[in-house]
Scaffold this motif. Structure first.
Motif, PDB file in Angstrom:
ATOM      1  N   ASP A 150      78.758   4.365 -16.544  1.00 25.99           N
ATOM      2  CA  ASP A 150      79.439   5.141 -17.573  1.00 25.99           C
ATOM      3  C   ASP A 150      80.156   6.338 -16.968  1.00 25.99           C
ATOM      4  O   ASP A 150      81.266   6.676 -17.383  1.00 25.99           O
ATOM      5  CB  ASP A 150      78.448   5.601 -18.646  1.00 25.99           C
ATOM      6  N   ALA A 151      79.546   6.977 -15.979  1.00 30.49           N
ATOM      7  CA  ALA A 151      80.172   8.127 -15.319  1.00 30.49           C
ATOM      8  C   ALA A 151      81.426   7.688 -14.566  1.00 30.49           C
ATOM      9  O   ALA A 151      82.452   8.374 -14.597  1.00 30.49           O
ATOM     10  CB  ALA A 151      79.192   8.803 -14.373  1.00 30.49           C
ATOM     11  N   VAL A 152      81.363   6.535 -13.908  1.00 30.93           N
ATOM     12  CA  VAL A 152      82.534   6.008 -13.186  1.00 30.93           C
ATOM     13  C   VAL A 152      83.640   5.695 -14.180  1.00 30.93           C
ATOM     14  O   VAL A 152      84.802   6.035 -13.971  1.00 30.93           O
ATOM     15  CB  VAL A 152      82.150   4.761 -12.353  1.00 30.93           C
ATOM     16  N   TRP A 153      83.287   5.047 -15.285  1.00 29.46           N
ATOM     17  CA  TRP A 153      84.272   4.713 -16.315  1.00 29.46           C
ATOM     18  C   TRP A 153      84.925   5.976 -16.872  1.00 29.46           C
ATOM     19  O   TRP A 153      86.142   6.046 -17.009  1.00 29.46           O
ATOM     20  CB  TRP A 153      83.603   3.911 -17.430  1.00 29.46           C
ATOM     21  N   GLU A 154      84.116   6.989 -17.174  1.00 33.82           N
ATOM     22  CA  GLU A 154      84.666   8.247 -17.695  1.00 33.82           C
ATOM     23  C   GLU A 154      85.619   8.884 -16.690  1.00 33.82           C
ATOM     24  O   GLU A 154      86.682   9.386 -17.060  1.00 33.82           O
ATOM     25  CB  GLU A 154      83.545   9.240 -18.032  1.00 33.82           C
ATOM     26  N   GLY A 155      85.251   8.871 -15.409  1.00 35.58           N
ATOM     27  CA  GLY A 155      86.117   9.435 -14.374  1.00 35.58           C
ATOM     28  C   GLY A 155      87.439   8.699 -14.277  1.00 35.58           C
ATOM     29  O   GLY A 155      88.511   9.310 -14.199  1.00 35.58           O
ATOM     30  N   GLU A 195      96.930   9.378 -18.906  1.00 37.98           N
ATOM     31  CA  GLU A 195      98.342   9.408 -19.330  1.00 37.98           C
ATOM     32  C   GLU A 195      99.008   8.038 -19.271  1.00 37.98           C
ATOM     33  O   GLU A 195      99.987   7.800 -19.975  1.00 37.98           O
ATOM     34  CB  GLU A 195      99.129  10.380 -18.445  1.00 37.98           C
ATOM     35  N   ALA A 196      98.491   7.144 -18.416  1.00 40.19           N
ATOM     36  CA  ALA A 196      99.198   5.894 -18.172  1.00 40.19           C
ATOM     37  C   ALA A 196      98.429   4.634 -18.560  1.00 40.19           C
ATOM     38  O   ALA A 196      99.044   3.609 -18.836  1.00 40.19           O
ATOM     39  CB  ALA A 196      99.597   5.805 -16.698  1.00 40.19           C
ATOM     40  N   TRP A 197      97.086   4.681 -18.558  1.00 42.45           N
ATOM     41  CA  TRP A 197      96.302   3.463 -18.737  1.00 42.45           C
ATOM     42  C   TRP A 197      95.157   3.663 -19.721  1.00 42.45           C
ATOM     43  O   TRP A 197      94.515   4.703 -19.736  1.00 42.45           O
ATOM     44  CB  TRP A 197      95.687   3.024 -17.407  1.00 42.45           C
ATOM     45  N   SER A 198      94.865   2.643 -20.507  1.00 40.91           N
ATOM     46  CA  SER A 198      93.647   2.560 -21.304  1.00 40.91           C
ATOM     47  C   SER A 198      92.689   1.662 -20.525  1.00 40.91           C
ATOM     48  O   SER A 198      93.042   0.527 -20.181  1.00 40.91           O
ATOM     49  CB  SER A 198      93.961   1.942 -22.671  1.00 40.91           C
ATOM     50  N   ILE A 199      91.504   2.168 -20.230  1.00 39.37           N
ATOM     51  CA  ILE A 199      90.571   1.450 -19.354  1.00 39.37           C
ATOM     52  C   ILE A 199      89.321   1.078 -20.142  1.00 39.37           C
ATOM     53  O   ILE A 199      88.784   1.885 -20.889  1.00 39.37           O
ATOM     54  CB  ILE A 199      90.208   2.325 -18.145  1.00 39.37           C
ATOM     55  N   TRP A 200      88.864  -0.169 -19.943  1.00 35.24           N
ATOM     56  CA  TRP A 200      87.644  -0.621 -20.592  1.00 35.24           C
ATOM     57  C   TRP A 200      86.955  -1.680 -19.751  1.00 35.24           C
ATOM     58  O   TRP A 200      87.535  -2.216 -18.815  1.00 35.24           O
ATOM     59  CB  TRP A 200      87.930  -1.138 -21.996  1.00 35.24           C
ATOM     60  N   ARG A 201      85.704  -1.956 -20.098  1.00 34.39           N
ATOM     61  CA  ARG A 201      84.933  -3.021 -19.457  1.00 34.39           C
ATOM     62  C   ARG A 201      84.642  -4.099 -20.484  1.00 34.39           C
ATOM     63  O   ARG A 201      84.317  -3.802 -21.634  1.00 34.39           O
ATOM     64  CB  ARG A 201      83.614  -2.473 -18.920  1.00 34.39           C
ATOM     65  N   SER A 202      84.742  -5.330 -20.037  1.00 31.52           N
ATOM     66  CA  SER A 202      84.437  -6.441 -20.939  1.00 31.52           C
ATOM     67  C   SER A 202      82.924  -6.631 -21.025  1.00 31.52           C
ATOM     68  O   SER A 202      82.168  -6.110 -20.201  1.00 31.52           O
ATOM     69  CB  SER A 202      85.091  -7.732 -20.432  1.00 31.52           C
ATOM     70  N   ASP A 203      82.496  -7.403 -22.010  1.00 29.11           N
ATOM     71  CA  ASP A 203      81.076  -7.732 -22.124  1.00 29.11           C
ATOM     72  C   ASP A 203      80.589  -8.493 -20.901  1.00 29.11           C
ATOM     73  O   ASP A 203      79.409  -8.440 -20.566  1.00 29.11           O
ATOM     74  CB  ASP A 203      80.814  -8.562 -23.382  1.00 29.11           C
ATOM     75  N   GLY A 204      81.507  -9.189 -20.231  1.00 25.85           N
ATOM     76  CA  GLY A 204      81.164  -9.938 -19.021  1.00 25.85           C
ATOM     77  C   GLY A 204      81.109  -9.077 -17.767  1.00 25.85           C
ATOM     78  O   GLY A 204      80.797  -9.574 -16.693  1.00 25.85           O
ATOM     79  N   GLY A 205      81.437  -7.788 -17.904  1.00 28.30           N
ATOM     80  CA  GLY A 205      81.331  -6.878 -16.771  1.00 28.30           C
ATOM     81  C   GLY A 205      82.612  -6.630 -16.007  1.00 28.30           C
ATOM     82  O   GLY A 205      82.627  -5.834 -15.066  1.00 28.30           O
ATOM     83  N   ARG A 206      83.701  -7.306 -16.367  1.00 33.19           N
ATOM     84  CA  ARG A 206      84.969  -7.070 -15.672  1.00 33.19           C
ATOM     85  C   ARG A 206      85.606  -5.799 -16.207  1.00 33.19           C
ATOM     86  O   ARG A 206      85.380  -5.408 -17.345  1.00 33.19           O
ATOM     87  CB  ARG A 206      85.896  -8.269 -15.834  1.00 33.19           C
TER      88      ARG A 206
END
Length: 83
Positions: free
Chosen positions: A7-12, A19-30
Motif C-alpha cells: 500500500d505504501a508503494v502504491w501510494e508513492g 498529474e499523468a497516470w491513474s494507478i491501480w492493482r488488479s485482484d490478480g496482483g498486476r
C-alpha cells in the motif's frame, strides 16, 4: 491479501504520477496505469506511447512509466520541432 508495504508503494507511485497516470492493482496482483492526459495521436501510438500500461509488480510498472515519460518528452519535442 495486500501488505502495508504494498500500500505504501502504491501510494508513492500514485503521488509521483498523479498529474499523468491513474494507478491501480488488479485482484490478480498486476499493476496498471492509465493516462489521464487524454487520447494519444496515431503518431504518438506509433512512436511507442500507450494509453494503459501493465506490469507484474510495482518495479516493472515504474520502469514502464519512466520509459513512457521519456517517449512523451521525445514526442512533444518532435511535435514542436525542438531537438
Amino acid at each position: 491479501m495486500r501488505l502495508p508495504t504494498e500500500d505504501a508503494v502504491w501510494e508513492g507511485m500514485r503521488r509521483r504520477h498523479a498529474e499523468a497516470w491513474s494507478i491501480w492493482r488488479s485482484d490478480g496482483g498486476r499493476w496498471y496505469a492509465t493516462r489521464l492526459t487524454g487520447a494519444l495521436t496515431q503518431a504518438e501510438l506509433d512512436a511507442g506511447l500507450v494509453m494503459t500500461a501493465c506490469g507484474g509488480d510495482a518495479d516493472e510498472l515504474g520502469a514502464i512509466l519512466a520509459e513512457q515519460e521519456r517517449f512523451t518528452g521525445q514526442a512533444l519535442s518532435a511535435r514542436s520541432g525542438r531537438p
